[in-house]
Design a protein around this motif. Structure first.
Motif, PDB file in Angstrom:
ATOM      1  N   UNK A 216      19.680 -15.885  19.652  1.00 13.00           N
ATOM      2  CA  UNK A 216      19.691 -14.525  19.801  1.00 13.00           C
ATOM      3  C   UNK A 216      18.837 -13.846  18.614  1.00 13.00           C
ATOM      4  N   UNK A 217      17.365 -14.610  18.692  1.00 15.96           N
ATOM      5  CA  UNK A 217      16.617 -13.965  17.496  1.00 15.96           C
ATOM      6  C   UNK A 217      15.854 -12.920  17.969  1.00 15.96           C
ATOM      7  N   UNK A 218      15.687 -12.591  19.212  1.00 12.51           N
ATOM      8  CA  UNK A 218      14.728 -11.478  19.802  1.00 12.51           C
ATOM      9  C   UNK A 218      15.508 -10.306  20.159  1.00 12.51           C
ATOM     10  N   UNK A 219      14.955  -8.947  19.820  1.00 17.23           N
ATOM     11  CA  UNK A 219      15.832  -7.820  20.064  1.00 17.23           C
ATOM     12  C   UNK A 219      15.765  -7.563  21.579  1.00 17.23           C
ATOM     13  N   UNK A 220      14.935  -7.882  22.188  1.00 16.21           N
ATOM     14  CA  UNK A 220      14.904  -7.640  23.610  1.00 16.21           C
ATOM     15  C   UNK A 220      16.344  -8.187  24.409  1.00 16.21           C
ATOM     16  N   UNK A 221      16.601  -9.259  23.621  1.00 19.95           N
ATOM     17  CA  UNK A 221      17.859  -9.835  24.447  1.00 19.95           C
ATOM     18  C   UNK A 221      19.213  -9.397  23.747  1.00 19.95           C
ATOM     19  N   UNK A 222      19.178  -8.575  22.542  1.00 19.02           N
ATOM     20  CA  UNK A 222      20.211  -8.152  22.038  1.00 19.02           C
ATOM     21  C   UNK A 222      20.720  -6.884  22.495  1.00 19.02           C
ATOM     22  N   UNK A 223      19.995  -6.037  23.111  1.00 18.90           N
ATOM     23  CA  UNK A 223      20.400  -4.622  23.647  1.00 18.90           C
ATOM     24  C   UNK A 223      21.707  -4.725  24.321  1.00 18.90           C
ATOM     25  N   UNK A 224      21.375  -5.300  25.457  1.00 24.86           N
ATOM     26  CA  UNK A 224      22.737  -5.230  26.438  1.00 24.86           C
ATOM     27  C   UNK A 224      23.825  -5.920  25.885  1.00 24.86           C
ATOM     28  N   UNK A 225      23.767  -7.022  25.179  1.00 21.45           N
ATOM     29  CA  UNK A 225      24.852  -7.671  24.358  1.00 21.45           C
ATOM     30  C   UNK A 225      25.621  -6.817  23.409  1.00 21.45           C
ATOM     31  N   UNK A 226      24.673  -5.919  22.683  1.00 22.84           N
ATOM     32  CA  UNK A 226      25.149  -5.073  21.736  1.00 22.84           C
ATOM     33  C   UNK A 226      25.774  -3.493  22.558  1.00 22.84           C
ATOM     34  N   UNK A 227      25.310  -3.495  23.736  1.00 24.95           N
ATOM     35  CA  UNK A 227      25.972  -2.237  24.262  1.00 24.95           C
ATOM     36  C   UNK A 227      24.985  -1.005  23.848  1.00 24.95           C
ATOM     37  N   UNK A 228      23.697  -1.325  23.662  1.00 23.22           N
ATOM     38  CA  UNK A 228      22.800  -0.039  23.577  1.00 23.22           C
ATOM     39  C   UNK A 228      21.330  -0.425  24.251  1.00 23.22           C
ATOM     40  N   UNK A 229      20.515   0.677  24.215  1.00 29.17           N
ATOM     41  CA  UNK A 229      19.230   0.600  25.229  1.00 29.17           C
ATOM     42  C   UNK A 229      18.002   0.972  24.317  1.00 29.17           C
ATOM     43  N   UNK A 230      18.021   0.167  23.377  1.00 31.34           N
ATOM     44  CA  UNK A 230      16.718   0.475  22.340  1.00 31.34           C
ATOM     45  C   UNK A 230      17.290   1.284  21.369  1.00 31.34           C
TER      46      UNK A 230
END
Lengths: 138, 511
Positions: free
Chosen positions: B110-124
């Motif tokens: 989980x190092x790359x922001x692209x892959x974290x948005x959905x996991x964290x419930x946000x959209x950029x």
């Protein structure tokens, strides 16, 4: 299919200081971006990755003389894995850290090695930061 | 209020899959209509024939060597320049919806922001996009589409083709009626498929905007990239048994292999399955095993996916019109790279700089309010020219860090502004196999020079006469009669090829 990859980095800090951190099985998460926790019980270690996924490992070797740390991931998806961290003295205040990854499936070698490249960069950043206090450093 | 920009991309779409480009299998009336009202480019090339480098070029307006994403798995640095940021700074509302792929997908750390948005419930926000809503080719992984599908229709998650096999290689498993690699019966309802999802989410974002907002929306469809697994309900649109073999496929085996053997040796090695130079193609499949019926089925499934995209675009354009924006919207349509699609008996993609992978559909319909004249541009242009074009549409100066130029509106404009050549590069270094190509397309020639690697000694090359050999069957690199042309092209290539970023960014994942 089997894959083997290697990353290395020069660090302007004594090999003993760098080994004090890189050779401490309990501190991997402090310098490996993407690993958020690790717990050690005997020769078994469980790391937790940034996705929340736990990954069980067996510590194979902590050689204080050679400054070599070896471990293997024991999760069933790996037919084979071996990770090796070598800290090699170049001068009194400089060392080379080599992080090698072997894995079958080879795709995981690439995925893990991608992480190790970032880890070495972070290790260097921490070790070369001014006024750094390293617990257990000589 | 200025001109708004709808930037539509697909993934791995051939030039000849659109009716306006001569395609006869997929029906694409929406994009044919857009092309008729705008500028259609007949020689648009990517600067790389794989996703991450090519998409990074679209975002930065830079050649691959400059932005440094030299192969899939190398992330575009977070602080890399971005045309979305330029537009956002100028007051544009900005979004990317669909496949981004500026950072690796395979990311357990989980190092790359692209892959974290959905996991964290946000959209950029990310890279100048205030709204970042992502999808890829299936229902696995951390992106928004996968999260949406697994939470709303969990029964559909397992319906997609498994893109990776049990050993995490690109899957070679055959399916469909013919056992073609990556052909698959996907029982997902059409409304849940990622093509419709991308259009739905785009419409939703546009609905959230004010009537007077200026906006830049990158709508990025994951198809028609393999796997070829469109919704089963739609497969009957095109019966593969009725599909002609693509012109680039050579049915006679001996002739096919003669043509391949005249190209640099990695073509034949991959065809036979003895060398896999890149992760993007199934390592356990050999193109030599491809049957004519398998190719027909892949072509048909690919065409179904193109039709679904065309219809989805139609829905978005209707929504744009309903908002009263149509006169002020520029539409730019292209893809990140092509698909070998059976040419020379090959499928998928790799270090093969031929038209299947390099000749792209590119259409620009300027906003009707700009009173542009429909035209066709035959001169070479590149995806590197897109970001400067967006700046020009917005009335902004092209930043010095962009290496392309605003697209020409006709051949006269192209000649006046020096659209003479387009460059494409390939570098890969994976599991002990390294391949390096540099290609120039100029004045009807495609010329590729090979740098030393594990498969080549640096003397190899390809030279094709596009006018007399449009299918690139005769490699004339070693033709003494063309020595001067070859020498001139190679010199021109190196005069214009930017140097590779140094230090070379590390590969951090397979893809």
């Amino acid at each position: 299919m089997y894959g083997s990859l290697r990353h290395e980095i020069r660090i302007h800090r004594s090999a003993a200081d760098v080994w004090a951190l890189a050779g401490d099985a309990t501190k991997l998460h402090t310098w490996f971006p993407g690993i958020v926790d690790c717990t050690v019980d005997g020769n078994m270690r469980v790391i937790t990755m940034g996705t929340g996924l736990p990954m069980p490992e067996e510590i194979l070797l902590i050689d204080q003389t050679q400054r070599r740390f070896q471990y293997r991931i024991t999760a069933p998806m790996f037919v084979h894995h071996r990770g090796t961290i070598d800290v090699i003295e170049l001068a009194d205040d400089e060392c080379l850290v080599v992080y090698s990854t072997e894995a079958d499936p080879r795709t995981m070698a690439l995925v893990i090695a991608g992480g190790t490249a970032g880890a070495l960069a972070e290790l260097k950043r921490q070790m070369e930061a001014p006024a750094l206090a390293v617990e257990g450093a000589n | 209020m200025g001109r708004k920009i709808l930037f539509i991309t697909t993934d791995q779409q051939r030039y000849d899959t659109l009716g306006c480009n001569g395609g006869t299998i997929a029906r694409t009336p929406v994009m044919d209509g857009v092309a008729a009202a705008g500028v259609r480019y007949e020689r648009a090339h990517p600067q790389s024939v794989v996703c991450m480098p090519s998409r990074s070029t679209m975002l930065t307006g830079q050649h691959v060597s400059t932005h440094g994403v030299w192969m899939n798995g190398v992330p575009l640095p977070e602080d890399a320049p971005s045309v979305a940021e330029v537009l956002q700074d100028a007051g544009y509302r900005t979004a990317i919806i669909g496949k981004p792929h500026f950072e690796p997908f395979l990311d357990p750390f989980a190092r790359f922001p692209e892959n974290g948005f959905a996991r964290n419930g946000n959209f950029g926000p990310h890279r100048g996009f205030e709204h970042f809503e992502s999808a890829t080719h299936g229902a696995a992984g951390p992106l928004h589409y996968a999260r949406w599908l697994s939470s709303t229709h969990p029964e559909a998650v397992g319906m997609f083709y498994p893109v990776l096999d049990g050993s995490l290689e690109v899957n070679a498993m055959g399916g469909g009626d013919t056992g073609a690699p990556q052909a698959w019966v996907n029982n997902i309802p059409k409304d849940w498929y990622h093509t419709d999802w991308v259009a739905d989410r785009t419409i939703s974002w546009l609905d959230s905007l004010g009537a007077d907002d200026d906006w830049f929306c990158w709508m990025s469809f994951p198809d028609p990239h393999h796997p070829w697994d469109p919704p089963a309900s739609e497969v009957g649109r095109i019966d593969w048994r009725d599909v002609p073999l693509v012109e680039g496929y050579i049915e006679d085996k001996a002739e096919r292999e003669r043509v391949i053997d005249a190209k640099p040796r990695h073509y034949r090695a991959w065809y036979d399955g003895t060398l896999v130079s890149n992760y993007e193609a199934p390592a356990k499949w050999a193109p030599a095993t491809l049957t004519p019926d398998q190719l027909r089925e892949v072509t048909a499934l690919n065409a179904v996916e193109c039709e679904l995209i065309d219809e989805a675009i139609g829905r978005v354009l209707a929504a744009v019109a309903q908002r009263g924006w149509d006169d002020d919207v520029d539409i730019v349509f292209t893809t990140d790279h092509g698909e070998l699609g059976g040419d020379f008996g090959l499928l998928f993609k790799g270090p093969y700089h031929v038209d299947g992978l390099m000749r792209l559909p590119l259409i620009w319909r300027p906003a009707p309010s700009s009173s542009a004249t429909p035209s066709t541009v035959t001169r070479p242009v590149g995806l590197v020219d897109l970001a400067p074009t967006f700046c020009a549409i917005a009335g902004l100066p092209v930043p010095a860090w962009m290496e392309g130029k605003p697209l020409p509106v006709d051949d006269g404009d192209a000649d006046a502004r020096g659209f003479e050549r387009v460059l494409t590069e390939w570098d890969s270094d994976l599991f002990g196999v390294s391949v390096h190509l540099r290609t120039i397309t100029r004045e009807g020639w495609v010329c590729t020079t090979y740098q030393p690697g594990t498969a080549h000694d640096g003397t190899e090359g390809e030279l094709y006469d596009l006018a007399n050999d449009p299918l690139q069957r005769e490699n004339r690199w070693d033709d003494p009669a063309l020595a001067a042309i070859r020498s001139d092209l190679v010199a021109d290539l190196w005069d214009h090829q930017p140097p590779m970023k140094s230090p070379l960014p590390a590969v951090q994942a397979p893809v």
